[in-house]
Scaffold this motif. Structure first.
Motif, PDB file in Angstrom:
ATOM      1  N   SER A   1      56.132  49.703  47.448  1.00  0.00           N
ATOM      2  CA  SER A   1      56.688  48.357  47.544  1.00  0.00           C
ATOM      3  C   SER A   1      57.141  47.912  46.160  1.00  0.00           C
ATOM      4  O   SER A   1      56.697  48.437  45.143  1.00  0.00           O
ATOM      5  CB  SER A   1      55.640  47.384  48.106  1.00  0.00           C
ATOM      6  OG  SER A   1      54.681  47.093  47.113  1.00  0.00           O
ATOM      7  N   CYS A   2      58.069  46.946  46.156  1.00  0.00           N
ATOM      8  CA  CYS A   2      58.596  46.423  44.902  1.00  0.00           C
ATOM      9  C   CYS A   2      57.687  45.286  44.441  1.00  0.00           C
ATOM     10  O   CYS A   2      57.393  44.373  45.210  1.00  0.00           O
ATOM     11  CB  CYS A   2      60.022  45.921  45.110  1.00  0.00           C
ATOM     12  SG  CYS A   2      60.631  44.971  43.704  1.00  0.00           S
ATOM     13  N   ARG A   3      57.261  45.357  43.189  1.00  0.00           N
ATOM     14  CA  ARG A   3      56.349  44.331  42.683  1.00  0.00           C
ATOM     15  C   ARG A   3      57.066  42.994  42.487  1.00  0.00           C
ATOM     16  O   ARG A   3      56.406  41.954  42.452  1.00  0.00           O
ATOM     17  CB  ARG A   3      55.734  44.776  41.345  1.00  0.00           C
ATOM     18  CG  ARG A   3      54.652  45.826  41.526  1.00  0.00           C
ATOM     19  CD  ARG A   3      53.604  45.727  40.411  1.00  0.00           C
ATOM     20  NE  ARG A   3      52.449  46.567  40.721  1.00  0.00           N
ATOM     21  CZ  ARG A   3      52.345  47.859  40.381  1.00  0.00           C
ATOM     22  NH1 ARG A   3      53.308  48.446  39.706  1.00  0.00           N
ATOM     23  NH2 ARG A   3      51.281  48.541  40.722  1.00  0.00           N
ATOM     24  N   SER A   4      58.397  43.010  42.336  1.00  0.00           N
ATOM     25  CA  SER A   4      59.091  41.736  42.107  1.00  0.00           C
ATOM     26  C   SER A   4      59.487  41.045  43.402  1.00  0.00           C
ATOM     27  O   SER A   4      59.215  39.864  43.584  1.00  0.00           O
ATOM     28  CB  SER A   4      60.363  41.953  41.284  1.00  0.00           C
ATOM     29  OG  SER A   4      60.074  42.706  40.150  1.00  0.00           O
ATOM     30  N   CYS A   5      60.122  41.784  44.331  1.00  0.00           N
ATOM     31  CA  CYS A   5      60.642  41.091  45.513  1.00  0.00           C
ATOM     32  C   CYS A   5      59.864  41.428  46.782  1.00  0.00           C
ATOM     33  O   CYS A   5      60.118  40.857  47.837  1.00  0.00           O
ATOM     34  CB  CYS A   5      62.131  41.383  45.702  1.00  0.00           C
ATOM     35  SG  CYS A   5      62.473  43.045  46.296  1.00  0.00           S
ATOM     36  N   GLY A   6      58.962  42.391  46.718  1.00  0.00           N
ATOM     37  CA  GLY A   6      58.135  42.682  47.889  1.00  0.00           C
ATOM     38  C   GLY A   6      58.742  43.661  48.873  1.00  0.00           C
ATOM     39  O   GLY A   6      58.139  43.948  49.903  1.00  0.00           O
TER      40      GLY A   6
ATOM     41  N   SER B   1      63.733  52.629  40.997  1.00  0.00           N
ATOM     42  CA  SER B   1      63.805  51.170  40.884  1.00  0.00           C
ATOM     43  C   SER B   1      64.121  50.600  42.257  1.00  0.00           C
ATOM     44  O   SER B   1      64.495  51.327  43.183  1.00  0.00           O
ATOM     45  CB  SER B   1      64.892  50.780  39.888  1.00  0.00           C
ATOM     46  OG  SER B   1      66.130  51.268  40.352  1.00  0.00           O
ATOM     47  N   CYS B   2      63.969  49.278  42.368  1.00  0.00           N
ATOM     48  CA  CYS B   2      64.181  48.623  43.652  1.00  0.00           C
ATOM     49  C   CYS B   2      65.658  48.518  43.950  1.00  0.00           C
ATOM     50  O   CYS B   2      66.434  48.058  43.114  1.00  0.00           O
ATOM     51  CB  CYS B   2      63.553  47.225  43.621  1.00  0.00           C
ATOM     52  SG  CYS B   2      63.867  46.285  45.135  1.00  0.00           S
ATOM     53  N   ASP B   3      66.094  48.922  45.131  1.00  0.00           N
ATOM     54  CA  ASP B   3      67.519  48.811  45.409  1.00  0.00           C
ATOM     55  C   ASP B   3      67.899  47.424  45.926  1.00  0.00           C
ATOM     56  O   ASP B   3      69.062  47.148  46.178  1.00  0.00           O
ATOM     57  CB  ASP B   3      68.034  49.937  46.331  1.00  0.00           C
ATOM     58  CG  ASP B   3      66.988  50.473  47.271  1.00  0.00           C
ATOM     59  OD1 ASP B   3      66.808  51.696  47.303  1.00  0.00           O
ATOM     60  OD2 ASP B   3      66.335  49.647  47.952  1.00  0.00           O
ATOM     61  N   GLU B   4      66.947  46.514  46.054  1.00  0.00           N
ATOM     62  CA  GLU B   4      67.266  45.126  46.401  1.00  0.00           C
ATOM     63  C   GLU B   4      67.463  44.293  45.133  1.00  0.00           C
ATOM     64  O   GLU B   4      68.446  43.600  44.972  1.00  0.00           O
ATOM     65  CB  GLU B   4      66.131  44.497  47.217  1.00  0.00           C
ATOM     66  CG  GLU B   4      65.851  45.170  48.544  1.00  0.00           C
ATOM     67  CD  GLU B   4      66.870  44.797  49.605  1.00  0.00           C
ATOM     68  OE1 GLU B   4      67.400  43.669  49.554  1.00  0.00           O
ATOM     69  OE2 GLU B   4      67.146  45.648  50.483  1.00  0.00           O
ATOM     70  N   CYS B   5      66.460  44.345  44.225  1.00  0.00           N
ATOM     71  CA  CYS B   5      66.497  43.440  43.071  1.00  0.00           C
ATOM     72  C   CYS B   5      66.606  44.168  41.741  1.00  0.00           C
ATOM     73  O   CYS B   5      66.703  43.546  40.687  1.00  0.00           O
ATOM     74  CB  CYS B   5      65.258  42.535  43.077  1.00  0.00           C
ATOM     75  SG  CYS B   5      63.751  43.419  42.608  1.00  0.00           S
ATOM     76  N   GLY B   6      66.587  45.501  41.764  1.00  0.00           N
ATOM     77  CA  GLY B   6      66.777  46.240  40.518  1.00  0.00           C
ATOM     78  C   GLY B   6      65.513  46.389  39.681  1.00  0.00           C
ATOM     79  O   GLY B   6      65.528  47.093  38.669  1.00  0.00           O
TER      80      GLY B   6
HETATM   81 ZN    ZN Z   1      62.642  44.419  44.513  1.00  0.00          ZN
END
Ligand code: ZN
Ligand code: ADP
Ligand code: ZN
Length: 780
Positions: free
Chosen positions: A493-498, A533-538
C-alpha cells in the motif's frame, strides 16, 4: 440459439425436443443397473488374455447388433448424444459397449465411445452414417457406466464424463498412441567415436542413443528439430512406432512381507478388512489411525488379501510428488503387479500402464484422484489414503470427488472401500464403519503441542518460537515450519494516499514475490513488476504488509542459516517445475540438520525420522475463510503438521502460533483429540444441515456484467423446482474472478439425487449467452 452443424445421421431434432434426452436415457440405464447390481453378483468369465469385456446383451451370434449408439467426445454442453451409427458388417463382431470409434460428425471426425448397441434406429437406415475406424483400445463397460453416472451426479454431460475415463492420451484422435523413435545409424555410431563436427547437444544425443538402441524421441533429451537435423546428416534414423508395450520397471519381489510384525491394533483392523474382502460385498471402512500408526502397512496387507482372491486393487494417494513413499512401498511389495499413474510419466508411458491394467498384467493401480478410473476388472479393494485431502476434488467440469466415485465403483463391483486418515472428514467419520489405530507403531508418544497467543506480537515469530529454533540450531536438530501463504508479503500500500495494489481481473490484492521483482495475483496468475513508487500520487513510500514463505525463508536464513544449517523451502512457487517438490523433500530427509519451511505441502503424509520441532505460523489463517469447512481444514492442517514431528523414536515438540488460541479446531488439534473435535463438528453440522446431514449444491453464474450475472441467477432461481424440504440460498454476489462478476446460488437438500436432478434440468436450458453457469455438487 446455439448453432450446431448437423450430422446427417443423427437424430438431433429428437434431442432438441426433449429438454435432456441423454439424461433420461442414462438415468433409465443406471436405475436398471442399480436394480441388478445387488449382491450376490455374477462373476464375469475371466481370461487374462482377452481384449474385450463382456459387451452389451446381444440377441444371438447370428443377429449381431447393427446400430452403435455413440457418444461423440465434444465438450459442447448443448450437443448431447448418443447418436446412432450403422456398423458395417466387418465391424459388428468387434464393436461392443466401450469400443472407441472415429465417427464422422458434421464436417469433422470425432472420437466417440459406444454406449449402447441396438438392432434398430429411429433414423432411417439410408440416412445413417458408418464409423470411419475402430480403435484398438477399448473401455471396460463398468467405466462407461461410471461415466454415465458421473454426468448425472455432477450435472455434467456424458461426453465430458467419458473423457475422464479414456485411456491417457486418447483425447486427440488417438494420435498419442504412436511415438517418434530415434535410433543410431552405422554412420551415427562411428560419429560418436570420431571427431566429426557436432554441437554439444548433438554429441550428447548420439552418446545417449549409442547404448540404448531405439529410443522414444521424448527420452533423447533433444527436440524434434535437433533429431531431424541428425537424420538429414544420416546419423540417426527416425520412425513412428506404436508405443512400447512393456514399460521399463524394476521387478522387485515380495520384500519385507513378514519382516514387519503387525501390532495388535493393526491386526484387528486388518482382520476386519480381510473378512469384508472375503465376503465379496460392498462395504465402506474408515481406518482412523494417528499419524505414524502404521496405516500403510494395513493397506499393503489388505491389498495382498484382495490379490489372493483374484481381485484387483486401486490405491488413491493425494499427490504423488509429495507422497512418493506410499507409492514406493507398494512397488517394493508387489513389483510389476503395480501400475503407477504418475503425472511425471510421459503420455505414452501412462498409456502403457493403462494397457497393463486393461490386460490384467498389472492388478494394482496407485495414483492420484484420476486413478479412480483405472481399468481394473473384478475390483476387490479401493484404498483412499489421507482421505481428508482436498486434492481428491477435481476442479474442472465435471467437478467430481474421487472419494465419492471410489464409493460408487466399490458399490458396483461389490468391493471394499478403505479410507484412511489421522484427521478424517466428519462425513466419513459419521458414515463409515470405523477401525482405530490409537497409537504410534514405534511406541512413541505424539508430540506435546503448545499454543502461542500472537496478540500484540510484532514480527513473524513469537519469542518462544525464536528461542526453540535457536536451541534446535545449537543441537543441530531438524524442524518443519508451516506457513500456508506463499510470496514475500500479502499486499502493498502507498503510505501517502493509501492505494492498495489490486488485481485488475479479480477483487483481490496482489502479492509481492521479491525474488522475481513482481507482484502477482494468486487467483488468476496476473503479474506485473513490483512498483517502486505509487502510480496514483508518485510517492516513493510503498509499505509491505504481512509475510509469506519467501520472506520467512529470508528471515530464518538471517537468524539461523549458515552454510552448515540449511533452510529448505517448499511451496507452489518452488514446486512449479516437475519433480522439484520431491527433490526438496528428499534433500531435507537426507540432511542431518536444518529447517523445512513451506505451505500445506510440508504437512502431507511424509514419514521423516528425527524431526524434533514442528511450528505452525498463523494457524487461524484458514479459519478466516468464509467456509463451513474452515474449522475442519484448520484442524487437519495443525494435526497433520504435528504428526510429522517426533517420529522414529525422537522426542517431538510442536508450537502453534495463532491470533485465536481459543478456537475449537486449534484447541482440539493441540490435544490430538480428533474424536472430540469431530463429535463437536458433527453436532454443529447437524444443526445447520450441512454435510453429512444435508447435501449442498453450488451454482455460480458468471459474466463480465454484474447485472447479467445477477439476472441469470434470479432466472435460475425461478426455474428450480426443488423438493419441498430443500432450501435455496442466494443469489449472493461473490468476489470478481478472472474479469468475471459472479453470483452464487446454494441449494441445501436432504435428498441428493432429487436435488441434483432438479438443478440439472434447470441448467440444461440455455440462459443469456454472455453468462456461463457452473454447478458444483458437494463443493469443497
Ligand atoms: Zn499513493
Ligand atoms: P501412517 O501411514 O499411519 O502415518 P506408516 O504406515 O507410514 O504410518 O508407518 C510409519 C512407519 O512405521 C513406517 O516406516 C512403517 O514401515 C513402520 N511400521 C508400520 N507398522 C509397523 C509395525 N507393526 N512394526 C514396526 N514398524 C511398523
Ligand atoms: Zn487476478
Amino acid at each position: 440459439m446455439i448453432q450446431v452443424r448437423r450430422p446427417i445421421s443423427c437424430c438431433l431434432t429428437s434431442h432438441l425436443r426433449d429438454s435432456c434426452p441423454s439424461r433420461a436415457l442414462w438415468r433409465e440405464r443406471l436405475c436398471e443397473r442399480d436394480r441388478e447390481a445387488k449382491p450376490p453378483r455374477r462373476e464375469p468369465k475371466f481370461n487374462k488374455h482377452h481384449r474385450r469385456v463382456p459387451t452389451a446383451p446381444r440377441a444371438s451370434v447370428e443377429s449381431v447388433a447393427a446400430i452403435a449408439q455413440v457418444e461423440p467426445l465434444t465438450s459442447a454442453r448443448a450437443l448431447r448424444g448418443p447418436f446412432d451409427y450403422l456398423l458395417p458388417e466387418e465391424m459388428r463382431a468387434r464393436v461392443g459397449v466401450g469400443s472407441m470409434l472415429l465417427v464422422p460428425f458434421g464436417r469433422r471426425e470425432l472420437l466417440g465411445v459406444v454406449v449402447g448397441l441396438s438392432d434398430a434406429s429411429a433414423v432411417a437406415a439410408e440416412r445413417l452414417l458408418a464409423p470411419r475406424q475402430t480403435i484398438e483400445a477399448d473401455l471396460p463397460q463398468d467405466l462407461v457406466e461410471l461415466a454415465g453416472w458421473i454426468a448425472l451426479e455432477y450435472c455434467s454431460t456424458p461426453a465430458r464424463a467419458l473423457s475422464l475415463v479414456l485411456p491417457p492420451g486418447a483425447g486427440a484422435g488417438m494420435r498419442g498412441l504412436e511415438q517418434l523413435v530415434a535410433e543410431l545409424t552405422a554412420a551415427g555410431r562411428e560419429a560418436c567415436s570420431s571427431g566429426v563436427r557436432l554441437t554439444a547437444l548433438q554429441r550428447e544425443v548420439l552418446e545417449r542413443l549409442a547404448p540404448a538402441g531405439a529410443t522414444p524421441a521424448a527420452q533423447t533429451g533433444a527436440g524434434h528439430g535437433t533429431l531431424r537435423r541428425l537424420e538429414q546428416r544420416g546419423l540417426v534414423r527416425l520412425s513412428r512406432r506404436a508405443r512400447a508395450r512393456a514399460p521399463a520397471q524394476v521387478v522387485v519381489g515380495a520384500r519385507r512381507e513378514g519382516a514387519i510384525e503387525l501390532g495388535a491394533d493393526q491386526r484387528a483392523a486388518l482382520a476386519r478388512v480381510e473378512a469384508a474382502i472375503e465376503r465379496r460385498g460392498f462395504e465402506q471402512l474408515l481406518l482412523h489411525g494417528v499419524t505414524g500408526s502404521g496405516k500403510t502397512e494395513v493397506y499393503l496387507r489388505a491389498a495382498a488379501a484382495a490379490l489372493a482372491q483374484g481381485r484387483g486393487v486401486i490405491v488413491l494417494v493425494p499427490e504423488i510428488g509429495l507422497t512418493p513413499q506410499t507409492v514406493s512401498r507398494f512397488v517394493e511389495r508387489f513389483g510389476n503387479t503395480v501400475a503407477v499413474a504418475h503425472s511425471r510419466l510421459s503420455a505414452g508411458e501412462r498409456y502403457d500402464e493403462w494397457m497393463r491394467l486393461r490386460r490384467a498384467e498389472a492388478r494394482i493401480c496407485v495414483g492420484p484422484r484420476s486413478a479412480v478410473f483405472a481399468p481394473i476388472e473384478r475390483l476387490g479393494l479401493i484404498v483412499v489414503d489421507e482421505e481428508h485431502d482436498p486434492s481428491y476434488k477435481h476442479e474442472g467440469d465435471p467437478r467430481y470427488d474421487a472419494r465419492h466415485l471410489a464409493a460408487r465403483r466399490a458399490e458396483v463391483a461389490g468391493a471394499v472401500l478403505l479410507a484412511g486418515s489421522a484427521t478424517p472428514r466428519p462425513e466419513s467419520f459419521a458414515r463409515l464403519a470405523r477401525l482405530t489405530l490409537p497409537a504410534r507403531v514405534d511406541g512413541g508418544r505424539l508430540p506435546a503441542v503448545e499454543v502461542l497467543d500472537m496478540c500484540g506480537v510484532h514480527g513473524a515469530l513469537h519469542e518462544q518460537t525464536a528461542a526453540a529454533l535457536g536451541e534446535l540450531r545449537r543441537e543441530r536438530g531438524k524442524a518443519i515450519v508451516l506457513l500456508n501463504r506463499r510470496g514475500w508479503s500479502n499486499f502493498l500500500s502507498c503510505r501517502s494516499c493509501g492505494k492498495v495494489w489490486g488485481c485488475p481481473e479479480c477483487d483481490v490484492a496482489l502479492v509481492l514475490h521479491r525474488a522475481e521483482g513482481a507482484i502477482s495475483c494468486h487467483h488468476c496468475g496476473h503479474r506485473r513488476r513490483a512498483p517502486a513508487s505509487c502510480d496514483e500520487c508518485g510517492s516513493r513510500s510503498v509499505a509491505r504488509h504481512g509475510f509469506g514463505t519467501e520472506r520467512l525463508e529470508h528471515e530464518l536464513e538471517t537468524a539461523l542459516g549458515g552454510s552448515d544449517y540449511p533452510i529448505f523451502r517448499l511451496d507452489a512457487d518452488v514446486a512449479s517445475a516437475k519433480g522439484r517438490a520431491a527433490a526438496v523433500l528428499a534433500r531435507f530427509e537426507r540432511a542431518d540438520a536444518g529447517v523445512l519451511i513451506g505451505t500445506q505441502m510440508v504437512a502431507k503424509g511424509h514419514d521423516f525420522d528425527g524431526v524434533a520441532l514442528g511450528v505452525v505460523l498463523d494457524a487461524d489463517a484458514t479459519l478466516r475463510f468464509p467456509d463451513f469447512r474452515a474449522e475442519e481444514r484448520t484442524f487437519a492442517l495443525v494435526a497433520q503438521l504435528a504428526g510429522r514431528a517426533g517420529r522414529g523414536g525422537s522426542h517431538g515438540r510442536v508450537l502453534v502460533q495463532t491470533l485465536a488460541p481459543g478456537a475449537r479446531s486449534i484447541r482440539f488439534a493441540a490435544e490430538h483429540d480428533s474424536e472430540g473435535f469431530l463429535a463437536g463438528e458433527l453436532e454443529r453440522r447437524r444443526a445447520l444441515r450441512y454435510p453429512p446431514y444435508g447435501e449442498l449444491i453450488r451454482i455460480v453464474c458468471s459474466s463480465e456484467s454484474a447485472e447479467l450475472a445477477l439476472r441469470a441467477a434470479r432466472e435460475l432461481r425461478g426455474r428450480l423446482e426443488l423438493p419441498a424440504d430443500a432450501a435455496l440460498l442466494g443469489p449472493a454476489p461473490l468476489f470478481r474472478l478472472r474479469g468475471r462478476e459472479r453470483v452464487q446460488l446454494v441449494v441445501k437438500a436432504s435428498e441428493r439425487l432429487e436435488a441434483v436432478a432438479a438443478v440439472g434440468e434447470a441448467v440444461a436450458r440455455p440462459l443469456h449467452r454472455d453468462v456461463s453457469v457452473s454447478v458444483d455438487v458437494d463443493p469443497q
